[in-house]
Design a protein around this motif. Structure first.
Motif, PDB file in Angstrom:
ATOM      1  N   THR A  75      15.781   5.460   0.932  1.00 14.29           N
ATOM      2  CA  THR A  75      16.723   5.827  -0.129  1.00 14.29           C
ATOM      3  C   THR A  75      16.268   5.420  -1.522  1.00 14.29           C
ATOM      4  N   GLU A  76      15.666   4.242  -1.655  1.00 10.46           N
ATOM      5  CA  GLU A  76      15.278   3.741  -2.974  1.00 10.46           C
ATOM      6  C   GLU A  76      13.847   4.109  -3.351  1.00 10.46           C
ATOM      7  N   TYR A  77      12.953   4.126  -2.363  1.00  6.56           N
ATOM      8  CA  TYR A  77      11.541   4.351  -2.657  1.00  6.56           C
ATOM      9  C   TYR A  77      11.040   5.716  -2.208  1.00  6.56           C
ATOM     10  N   GLY A  78      11.907   6.506  -1.580  1.00  4.21           N
ATOM     11  CA  GLY A  78      11.539   7.864  -1.205  1.00  4.21           C
ATOM     12  C   GLY A  78      10.437   7.960  -0.178  1.00  4.21           C
ATOM     13  N   LEU A  79      10.299   6.966   0.685  1.00  7.15           N
ATOM     14  CA  LEU A  79       9.248   6.974   1.692  1.00  7.15           C
ATOM     15  C   LEU A  79       9.682   7.743   2.935  1.00  7.15           C
ATOM     16  N   THR A  80       8.714   8.258   3.651  1.00  5.95           N
ATOM     17  CA  THR A  80       9.004   9.006   4.874  1.00  5.95           C
ATOM     18  C   THR A  80       8.418   8.342   6.123  1.00  5.95           C
ATOM     19  N   GLU A 119       0.828  -1.211   0.000  1.00  6.06           N
ATOM     20  CA  GLU A 119       0.000   0.000   0.000  1.00  6.06           C
ATOM     21  C   GLU A 119       0.863   1.262   0.000  1.00  6.06           C
ATOM     22  N   VAL A 120       1.789   1.309  -0.917  1.00 12.15           N
ATOM     23  CA  VAL A 120       2.687   2.461  -1.035  1.00 12.15           C
ATOM     24  C   VAL A 120       1.926   3.639  -1.612  1.00 12.15           C
ATOM     25  N   ALA A 121       1.835   4.708  -0.833  1.00  8.52           N
ATOM     26  CA  ALA A 121       1.122   5.908  -1.285  1.00  8.52           C
ATOM     27  C   ALA A 121       1.424   7.055  -0.329  1.00  8.52           C
ATOM     28  N   GLY A 122       1.543   8.254  -0.868  1.00 12.20           N
ATOM     29  CA  GLY A 122       1.734   9.434  -0.038  1.00 12.20           C
ATOM     30  C   GLY A 122       2.969   9.386   0.840  1.00 12.20           C
ATOM     31  N   GLY A 123       4.015   8.715   0.375  1.00 14.25           N
ATOM     32  CA  GLY A 123       5.248   8.635   1.147  1.00 14.25           C
ATOM     33  C   GLY A 123       5.213   7.624   2.276  1.00 14.25           C
ATOM     34  N   SER A 124       4.170   6.797   2.320  1.00 14.89           N
ATOM     35  CA  SER A 124       4.010   5.825   3.401  1.00 14.89           C
ATOM     36  C   SER A 124       3.767   4.428   2.836  1.00 14.89           C
TER      37      SER A 124
END
Length: 209
Positions: A161-166, A126-131
């Motif tokens: 680093t790879e997926y830009g998630l926060t 459920e990758v969305a909105g940096g989460s």
């Protein structure tokens, strides 16, 4: 720790499933991350060579199926069994995973030993909105050797680093203290309570930045 349930289409979609850590050689009956304080002195050290963390590919299917078959009873002791249909329709479900991965909604990773054997799974769903929601399961033969903690640590790095998630989310049942420690050793913080697979559980969040 819970990983996504792959019994129903779309693959890896609805309820999370958790990978188990073993304590004293016995499986811990719980489902997620653990002890507070990433980097604390109590963080377990990896007791075996770190497997290669690889993004799932089409040619991983035979090794992944073998992993699921070999550990089916082990996983089913604490989380809902995938059911026979999962295994009979494995190729179709594997293709669905690859499609979701290509779409960027989920990222599925395998822990690959030097001999090509799958010894664990670590997923971002459920990758969305940096989460994204973190899920994992570790093979019985390597449980209790610090692999889950090391794998989650590596996934935290990749997520940022790879997926830009926060932010990463995770869920774990109260009867899985070992898995909760895995999360807490990696900086996950408990933020609420819920019911997971009919059991009391805790939701966790890890801020990556």
């Amino acid at each position: 720790m819970e990983e996504r349930d792959e019994r129903n289409a779309p693959e890896v979609g609805e309820c999370s499933f958790l990978g188990r850590q073993a304590v004293g050689g016995k499986p811990a009956h719980t489902e997620s991350k653990e002890d507070r304080g990433a980097g604390s002195e109590s963080t377990p050290r990896l007791q075996l060579p770190m497997p290669d963390l690889q993004l799932v590919r089409l040619d991983h299917a035979p090794a992944l199926l073998a992993f699921e078959r070999e550990n089916r009873a082990y996983f089913a002791a604490v989380i809902p069994d995938r059911g026979d249909e999962f295994f009979t329709e494995f190729d179709m479900r594997h293709a669905q995973l690859l499609a979701r991965q290509a779409a960027g909604t989920d990222y599925f990773h395998l822990l690959m030993a030097e001999d090509g054997e799958v010894v664990g799974r670590v997923n971002l769903a459920e990758v969305a909105g940096g989460s994204a929601e973190l899920g994992y399961r570790i093979a019985q033969k390597v449980a209790g050797q610090g692999l889950a903690t090391a794998a989650v640590r590596k996934m935290r790095e990749l997520a940022a680093t790879e997926y830009g998630l926060t932010r990463l989310r995770a869920r774990v049942t109260l009867d899985n203290p070992a898995s909760r420690k895995v999360l807490e050793h990696n900086g996950f913080v408990a933020v609420g309570e819920l019911t997971l697979n009919g059991k009391p559980a805790i939701s966790y969040i890890c801020e990556l930045r």
